[in-house]
Write an enzyme that holds these catalytic residues in place. Structure first.
Site, PDB file in Angstrom:
ATOM      1  N   HIS A   1       0.761  -1.329   0.144  1.00 26.13           N
ATOM      2  CA  HIS A   1      -0.111   0.086   0.029  1.00 26.13           C
ATOM      3  C   HIS A   1       0.787   1.350  -0.069  1.00 26.13           C
ATOM      4  O   HIS A   1       2.087   1.296   0.569  1.00 26.13           O
ATOM      5  CB  HIS A   1      -0.974   0.154   1.132  1.00 26.13           C
ATOM      6  CG  HIS A   1      -0.328  -0.257   2.710  1.00 26.13           C
ATOM      7  ND1 HIS A   1       0.074  -1.480   2.894  1.00 26.13           N
ATOM      8  CD2 HIS A   1       0.139   0.773   3.493  1.00 26.13           C
ATOM      9  CE1 HIS A   1       0.685  -1.358   4.033  1.00 26.13           C
ATOM     10  NE2 HIS A   1       0.580  -0.301   4.478  1.00 26.13           N
TER      11      HIS A   1
ATOM     12  N   HIS B   1       0.951   5.088   1.287  1.00 24.28           N
ATOM     13  CA  HIS B   1       0.177   6.060   2.080  1.00 24.28           C
ATOM     14  C   HIS B   1       0.138   7.457   1.486  1.00 24.28           C
ATOM     15  O   HIS B   1       1.311   7.817   1.066  1.00 24.28           O
ATOM     16  CB  HIS B   1       0.754   6.342   3.643  1.00 24.28           C
ATOM     17  CG  HIS B   1       0.803   4.926   4.255  1.00 24.28           C
ATOM     18  ND1 HIS B   1       0.046   5.009   5.310  1.00 24.28           N
ATOM     19  CD2 HIS B   1       1.544   3.799   4.432  1.00 24.28           C
ATOM     20  CE1 HIS B   1       0.387   3.767   6.172  1.00 24.28           C
ATOM     21  NE2 HIS B   1       1.211   3.151   5.463  1.00 24.28           N
TER      22      HIS B   1
HETATM   23  P1  5GP Z   1       1.768   0.134   7.268  1.00 24.60           P
HETATM   24  O1  5GP Z   1       2.059   0.247   8.827  1.00 24.60           O
HETATM   25  O2  5GP Z   1       1.552  -1.560   7.224  1.00 24.60           O
HETATM   26  O3  5GP Z   1       2.624   0.983   6.490  1.00 24.60           O
HETATM   27  O4  5GP Z   1       0.400   0.855   7.402  1.00 24.60           O
HETATM   28  C1  5GP Z   1      -0.996  -0.013   7.573  1.00 24.60           C
HETATM   29  C2  5GP Z   1      -2.076   1.018   7.739  1.00 24.60           C
HETATM   30  O5  5GP Z   1      -3.330   0.472   7.626  1.00 24.60           O
HETATM   31  C3  5GP Z   1      -1.992   1.756   9.146  1.00 24.60           C
HETATM   32  O6  5GP Z   1      -1.743   3.295   8.768  1.00 24.60           O
HETATM   33  C4  5GP Z   1      -3.220   1.357   9.690  1.00 24.60           C
HETATM   34  O7  5GP Z   1      -3.990   2.358  10.629  1.00 24.60           O
HETATM   35  C5  5GP Z   1      -4.125   0.940   8.318  1.00 24.60           C
HETATM   36  N1  5GP Z   1      -5.157  -0.117   8.682  1.00 24.60           N
HETATM   37  C6  5GP Z   1      -5.094  -1.220   9.514  1.00 24.60           C
HETATM   38  N2  5GP Z   1      -6.142  -1.892   9.788  1.00 24.60           N
HETATM   39  C7  5GP Z   1      -6.950  -1.058   8.927  1.00 24.60           C
HETATM   40  C8  5GP Z   1      -8.349  -1.322   8.644  1.00 24.60           C
HETATM   41  O8  5GP Z   1      -8.813  -2.185   8.750  1.00 24.60           O
HETATM   42  N3  5GP Z   1      -8.949  -0.424   7.671  1.00 24.60           N
HETATM   43  C9  5GP Z   1      -8.188   0.591   7.188  1.00 24.60           C
HETATM   44  N4  5GP Z   1      -9.015   1.484   6.525  1.00 24.60           N
HETATM   45  N5  5GP Z   1      -6.847   1.058   7.467  1.00 24.60           N
HETATM   46  C10 5GP Z   1      -6.416   0.013   8.150  1.00 24.60           C
END
Ligand code: 5GP
Ligand code: ZN
Length: 135
Positions: free
Chosen positions: A98, A100
């Protein structure tokens, strides 16, 4: 496979969807750094940047730019961070690739408190050579 982002794609989990086409979906992060913090993902599961099919990359980042324009125009942020956390040690917590898009404002107080290193003149040449040899 128990992947929350795949569940969002399949409508088995809720999300505030911003954009969707055959290959890509974008939705609001539920724990935003600022309101409007959006995630852009490929619909097919792949764990991280290095697992993305090479021919899908222009499309995903093209959509990320389209969403970034919409975030900026709608929320009138003065900038945004485009972030990909790749791997646990880099802060990745959801292992479905993903991007951001984090809207930023002059009034927000986030600072990345980084302890930047310095190269000595030989080190920068050596590291450059190491990486170049793998291109
Ligand atoms: P990472 O830390 O992997 O770069 O980012 C994962 C992101 O996914 C985090 O910012 C977290 O808040 C978001 N996230 C985790 N679970 C969910 C969910 O069930 N729904 C949504 N919309 N975002 C999520
Ligand atoms: Zn997934």
């Amino acid at each position: 496979m128990d992947c929350i982002f795949c569940k969002i794609v399949e409508r088995q989990a809720p999300a505030e969807i911003i954009y969707e086409d055959d290959a890509v979906i974008a939705f609001l992060d539920t724990r935003p750094m600022n309101f409007g913090h959006t995630l852009v993902i490929p619909k097919c599961h792949c764990e991280n940047f290095l697992e993305l099919p090479n021919n899908s990359i222009p499309n995903i980042f093209g959509i990320a730019q389209k969403v970034a324009f919409a975030v900026q125009d709608s929320l009138q942020c003065s900038g945004f961070n485009l972030v990909v956390n790749n791997g646990k040690d880099a802060g990745q917590s959801v292992f479905h690739f993903h991007v951001h898009i984090i809207p930023r404002f002059s009034t927000d107080s986030f600072r990345f408190d980084l302890n930047f290193k310095r190269y000595n003149p030989e080190e920068i040449i050596e590291i450059g050579k190491k990486i170049r040899n793998h291109i």
